[in-house]
Design an enzyme around this catalytic site. Sequence first.
Site, PDB file in Angstrom:
ATOM      1  N   HIS A  93       0.845  -1.188   0.000  1.00 25.21           N
ATOM      2  CA  HIS A  93       0.000   0.000   0.000  1.00 25.21           C
ATOM      3  C   HIS A  93       0.885   1.244   0.000  1.00 25.21           C
ATOM      4  CE1 HIS A  93      -3.381  -2.425   1.907  1.00 25.21           C
ATOM      5  NE2 HIS A  93      -2.320  -3.110   2.315  1.00 25.21           N
ATOM      6  N   TYR A  94       0.321   2.397  -0.362  1.00 25.87           N
ATOM      7  CA  TYR A  94       0.934   3.642   0.092  1.00 25.87           C
ATOM      8  C   TYR A  94       0.046   4.200   1.205  1.00 25.87           C
ATOM      9  CZ  TYR A  94      -2.095   6.294  -3.303  1.00 25.87           C
ATOM     10  OH  TYR A  94      -3.121   6.826  -4.031  1.00 25.87           O
ATOM     11  N   THR A  95       0.640   5.018   2.075  1.00 27.00           N
ATOM     12  CA  THR A  95      -0.115   5.519   3.220  1.00 27.00           C
ATOM     13  C   THR A  95      -1.191   6.514   2.799  1.00 27.00           C
ATOM     14  OG1 THR A  95       1.645   7.150   3.577  1.00 27.00           O
ATOM     15  CG2 THR A  95       1.691   5.132   4.928  1.00 27.00           C
TER      16      THR A  95
ATOM     17  N   GLU B 164       2.621  -0.884   4.570  1.00 29.54           N
ATOM     18  CA  GLU B 164       2.283   0.495   4.213  1.00 29.54           C
ATOM     19  C   GLU B 164       3.585   1.249   3.893  1.00 29.54           C
ATOM     20  OE1 GLU B 164      -0.501   2.184   3.895  1.00 29.54           O
ATOM     21  OE2 GLU B 164      -2.058   0.903   4.797  1.00 29.54           O
TER      22      GLU B 164
ATOM     23  N   HIS C 168      -2.570  -3.019  -3.360  1.00 29.07           N
ATOM     24  CA  HIS C 168      -3.941  -2.867  -2.881  1.00 29.07           C
ATOM     25  C   HIS C 168      -4.910  -2.711  -4.058  1.00 29.07           C
ATOM     26  CE1 HIS C 168      -6.574  -0.900   0.501  1.00 29.07           C
ATOM     27  NE2 HIS C 168      -7.021  -2.075   0.130  1.00 29.07           N
TER      28      HIS C 168
ATOM     29  N   ASP D  34      -3.560   2.427  -4.872  1.00 24.17           N
ATOM     30  CA  ASP D  34      -2.214   2.285  -4.324  1.00 24.17           C
ATOM     31  C   ASP D  34      -1.638   0.869  -4.500  1.00 24.17           C
ATOM     32  OD1 ASP D  34      -4.348   1.745  -2.347  1.00 24.17           O
ATOM     33  OD2 ASP D  34      -2.735   1.377  -0.919  1.00 24.17           O
TER      34      ASP D  34
END
Length: 233
Positions: free
Chosen positions: A5-7, A70, A112, A122
């Site tokens: 994921h990215y945050t 993340e 994700h 993401d």
Amino acid sequence: MVLLHYTGMQTAEAAVARLRDPEAKVSAHYVVDEDGSILRLVDEERRAWHAGRSWWRGETDINAVSIGIEIVNPGHEFGYRLFPDPQIDAVIALIDDIRTRWTIEDARILGHSDVAPTRKQDPGELFPWKRLAAHRQGLWFEPAAERIAALGPPLTIGDDGLGVHVLQAGLHRLGYEPLPDGRYTDETRITVEAFQRHWRPSKVDGIADGETRATLMGVLQLATAESLTGVLD
């Protein structure tokens, strides 16, 4: 599986605070900051709440079968940017370490957006999946020009017939949810965009051109060969 994921928040501090807030009802096993530092929030053998409503190869409870990472980046909403080299080096080392404890196929190192394409983008088209694959983490395929040309004109919204059915069947066989019906609907477009974000990030437009379809064929071949190797082992 490993799910990246990215945050998607303005700062790393804000992201970590949210992941540690019981009221937020969201969590992840690891956070990797832009300087390469790694924070573990949840033990790997415990469930973290990072995938949400998702689907991959018939799995609907992705949180039960995945380790969530993340990766600090503001995301598309707050100024999406390239992932720094120290951060990606740390992600690579972390996945290497995780795979010493768990059996995880390359085909199950995902984003994700792969498992929730209607909801998520993401880690996005700037994430260097090719670099991970060069370190034997995930799948990557670049088709030859003649293979691309042989597949004919692009498929897009409003198209129907055998070509669309074959495209949808390939996406579903790889892992995406929609079943083939031979109609290029908005759902198909969104799924194609998700595939492109991961495996053809140079142009994410939801149009299944020859490059996209040839790449899908190649990734499928790699995934099938990996599965057969696992069975034979």
